[in-house]
Scaffold this motif. Sequence first.
Motif, PDB file in Angstrom:
ATOM      1  N   ASP A  71       1.454  -9.707  -0.435  1.00 19.33           N
ATOM      2  CA  ASP A  71       2.816  -9.432  -0.898  1.00 19.33           C
ATOM      3  C   ASP A  71       2.873  -8.953  -2.339  1.00 19.33           C
ATOM      4  OD1 ASP A  71       2.029 -11.837  -1.993  1.00 19.33           O
ATOM      5  OD2 ASP A  71       3.991 -12.794  -1.770  1.00 19.33           O
ATOM      6  N   ALA A  72       1.725  -8.742  -2.965  1.00 14.11           N
ATOM      7  CA  ALA A  72       1.703  -8.285  -4.354  1.00 14.11           C
ATOM      8  C   ALA A  72       2.010  -6.792  -4.439  1.00 14.11           C
ATOM      9  CB  ALA A  72       0.339  -8.564  -4.985  1.00 14.11           C
ATOM     10  N   SER A  73       2.673  -6.392  -5.506  1.00 10.24           N
ATOM     11  CA  SER A  73       2.862  -4.971  -5.794  1.00 10.24           C
ATOM     12  C   SER A  73       1.621  -4.479  -6.521  1.00 10.24           C
ATOM     13  CB  SER A  73       4.098  -4.760  -6.667  1.00 10.24           C
ATOM     14  OG  SER A  73       5.280  -5.100  -5.980  1.00 10.24           O
ATOM     15  N   PHE A  74       0.955  -3.486  -5.950  1.00 13.53           N
ATOM     16  CA  PHE A  74      -0.272  -2.952  -6.540  1.00 13.53           C
ATOM     17  C   PHE A  74       0.113  -1.753  -7.395  1.00 13.53           C
ATOM     18  CE2 PHE A  74      -4.143  -0.406  -6.649  1.00 13.53           C
ATOM     19  CZ  PHE A  74      -5.110  -1.369  -6.917  1.00 13.53           C
ATOM     20  N   LEU A  75       0.121  -1.936  -8.715  1.00 12.99           N
ATOM     21  CA  LEU A  75       0.472  -0.886  -9.653  1.00 12.99           C
ATOM     22  C   LEU A  75      -0.808  -0.273 -10.201  1.00 12.99           C
ATOM     23  CD1 LEU A  75       3.123  -2.943 -11.697  1.00 12.99           C
ATOM     24  CD2 LEU A  75       3.463  -1.676  -9.557  1.00 12.99           C
ATOM     25  N   TYR A  76      -0.889   1.044 -10.212  1.00  9.37           N
ATOM     26  CA  TYR A  76      -2.138   1.651 -10.665  1.00  9.37           C
ATOM     27  C   TYR A  76      -1.904   2.941 -11.426  1.00  9.37           C
ATOM     28  CZ  TYR A  76      -2.118   5.426  -7.166  1.00  9.37           C
ATOM     29  OH  TYR A  76      -1.808   6.551  -6.436  1.00  9.37           O
ATOM     30  N   VAL A  77      -2.879   3.278 -12.247  1.00 10.69           N
ATOM     31  CA  VAL A  77      -2.932   4.552 -12.956  1.00 10.69           C
ATOM     32  C   VAL A  77      -4.204   5.273 -12.546  1.00 10.69           C
ATOM     33  CG1 VAL A  77      -3.356   5.599 -15.204  1.00 10.69           C
ATOM     34  CG2 VAL A  77      -1.544   3.935 -14.958  1.00 10.69           C
ATOM     35  N   ALA A  78      -4.072   6.543 -12.249  1.00  5.88           N
ATOM     36  CA  ALA A  78      -5.237   7.382 -11.941  1.00  5.88           C
ATOM     37  C   ALA A  78      -4.952   8.787 -12.420  1.00  5.88           C
ATOM     38  CB  ALA A  78      -5.530   7.388 -10.443  1.00  5.88           C
ATOM     39  N   SER A  79      -5.989   9.477 -12.843  1.00  6.29           N
ATOM     40  CA  SER A  79      -5.854  10.857 -13.280  1.00  6.29           C
ATOM     41  C   SER A  79      -5.464  11.756 -12.114  1.00  6.29           C
ATOM     42  CB  SER A  79      -7.187  11.318 -13.882  1.00  6.29           C
ATOM     43  OG  SER A  79      -7.228  12.722 -14.006  1.00  6.29           O
ATOM     44  N   ASP A  80      -4.679  12.779 -12.400  1.00  6.93           N
ATOM     45  CA  ASP A  80      -4.347  13.749 -11.356  1.00  6.93           C
ATOM     46  C   ASP A  80      -5.598  14.404 -10.800  1.00  6.93           C
ATOM     47  OD1 ASP A  80      -1.590  13.363 -11.462  1.00  6.93           O
ATOM     48  OD2 ASP A  80      -1.301  14.877 -13.022  1.00  6.93           O
ATOM     49  N   ALA A  81      -6.606  14.560 -11.656  1.00 11.37           N
ATOM     50  CA  ALA A  81      -7.838  15.224 -11.236  1.00 11.37           C
ATOM     51  C   ALA A  81      -8.798  14.283 -10.520  1.00 11.37           C
ATOM     52  CB  ALA A  81      -8.537  15.830 -12.448  1.00 11.37           C
ATOM     53  N   ASP A  82      -8.526  12.986 -10.565  1.00  6.13           N
ATOM     54  CA  ASP A  82      -9.415  12.008  -9.935  1.00  6.13           C
ATOM     55  C   ASP A  82      -8.592  10.800  -9.490  1.00  6.13           C
ATOM     56  OD1 ASP A  82     -11.527  10.417  -9.078  1.00  6.13           O
ATOM     57  OD2 ASP A  82     -12.033   9.746 -11.114  1.00  6.13           O
ATOM     58  N   ASN A  83      -7.961  10.942  -8.322  1.00  7.63           N
ATOM     59  CA  ASN A  83      -7.125   9.866  -7.792  1.00  7.63           C
ATOM     60  C   ASN A  83      -7.636   9.457  -6.418  1.00  7.63           C
ATOM     61  OD1 ASN A  83      -5.188   8.127  -6.792  1.00  7.63           O
ATOM     62  ND2 ASN A  83      -3.460   9.328  -7.529  1.00  7.63           N
ATOM     63  N   PRO A  84      -8.525   8.476  -6.361  1.00 11.72           N
ATOM     64  CA  PRO A  84      -9.070   8.043  -5.070  1.00 11.72           C
ATOM     65  C   PRO A  84      -8.004   7.539  -4.098  1.00 11.72           C
ATOM     66  CG  PRO A  84     -10.369   7.157  -6.883  1.00 11.72           C
ATOM     67  CD  PRO A  84      -9.133   7.735  -7.486  1.00 11.72           C
ATOM     68  N   VAL A  85      -6.912   6.991  -4.630  1.00 13.53           N
ATOM     69  CA  VAL A  85      -5.878   6.421  -3.755  1.00 13.53           C
ATOM     70  C   VAL A  85      -5.267   7.498  -2.867  1.00 13.53           C
ATOM     71  CG1 VAL A  85      -3.629   5.268  -3.696  1.00 13.53           C
ATOM     72  CG2 VAL A  85      -5.376   4.518  -5.326  1.00 13.53           C
ATOM     73  N   THR A  86      -5.012   8.659  -3.423  1.00 15.68           N
ATOM     74  CA  THR A  86      -4.450   9.753  -2.627  1.00 15.68           C
ATOM     75  C   THR A  86      -5.539  10.665  -2.074  1.00 15.68           C
ATOM     76  OG1 THR A  86      -4.158  11.094  -4.629  1.00 15.68           O
ATOM     77  CG2 THR A  86      -2.294   9.736  -3.914  1.00 15.68           C
ATOM     78  N   GLY A  87      -6.790  10.378  -2.442  1.00 19.01           N
ATOM     79  CA  GLY A  87      -7.905  11.196  -1.978  1.00 19.01           C
ATOM     80  C   GLY A  87      -8.723  10.494  -0.922  1.00 19.01           C
TER      81      GLY A  87
END
Length: 323
Positions: free
Chosen positions: A259-275
């Motif tokens: 139930d935790a909100s997972f807040l993250y920062v990733a570079s546009d050029a290197d974003n594993p979450v969307t990659g």
Amino acid sequence: MRKFLGAVAVAALALGLAACSGKTADGGSDNDDKGGAITLTTTAGEVSLDKPATKIVALEWTYVEDLLAIGVTPVGVADIEGYDTWVTAGPRVPEGVKDVGTRQEPSIEEIRALQPDLIITDEDRATANRDALAGIAPLATYNYTKYEGGQFAGMRFIVEQMGLATGKPTEAEKVLTALDTEIATATEAIAAAGKAGAPFALSQVFTTEGAAQFRMMTGKSLAGEVVGKTGVANAWTGEPDAWGMTTVTVEGLTAVPDDASFLYVASDADNPVTGDLADNELWTDLGFVKGGNVEALDPGTWFFGGPLSCGQLLDETVKALTS
């Protein structure tokens, strides 16, 4: 630029154009008009200046941000392009400021050519070139992770030191007061949204050797402290390193509550979450991912910065948790 960051930037610019006073390290009388001597308290001991510094070389992004926030433009900065990419809060480094190389290996020759009256850098980075830098100008080294009162208190102390070094203690205090106001405003917004006490996890995500890495921010990190001040609860309990982080792969994220909100920062050029992770079963099977509790913060939110970066992190957190 968000309301808080814009207001602070305008205030810093206005204050930088106004006459102001300095103080001695022991809290003595104002000395800006007199150009009195100053004693800085650094990680390597006391550093004395005959008068407030006007030609400063800043070799770590945190201190670049601090100086710009109080209306001081350094004459030299390490890796300006990197600063503009990773630290997007507050004023930009103006045209004409000399780029003196990387933070790890700044150019001694270029720094010497600038004839600075103060060099500011990180304690750990100064290990390899301390003598060379100190041979050019007084050298002030800092590291808020080594501050006994915690990283947030250490960050504030360094801002005060920047104000002291440049004869601008009033500007430094105003910037910190603005941050206190931002914390109070964010806390009210979190409470109004019914999110007080809600669990969160905060991470900087990047790729190393083809695998996603997660720098999880504990409550001992600067970023973790800042977000925690809004009344939400840090759900990450991993063992912190010197920076208050725990670095794990995707397998380690099973420790994050569903139930935790997972807040993250990733570079546009290197974003594993969307990659790569989008089709990774270990990732997609995590409870907080299934529950849609993954929130990306602005890629330019710097977790290791000064008061303006902290303000940006607060803005991004409130937006992520209340929208």
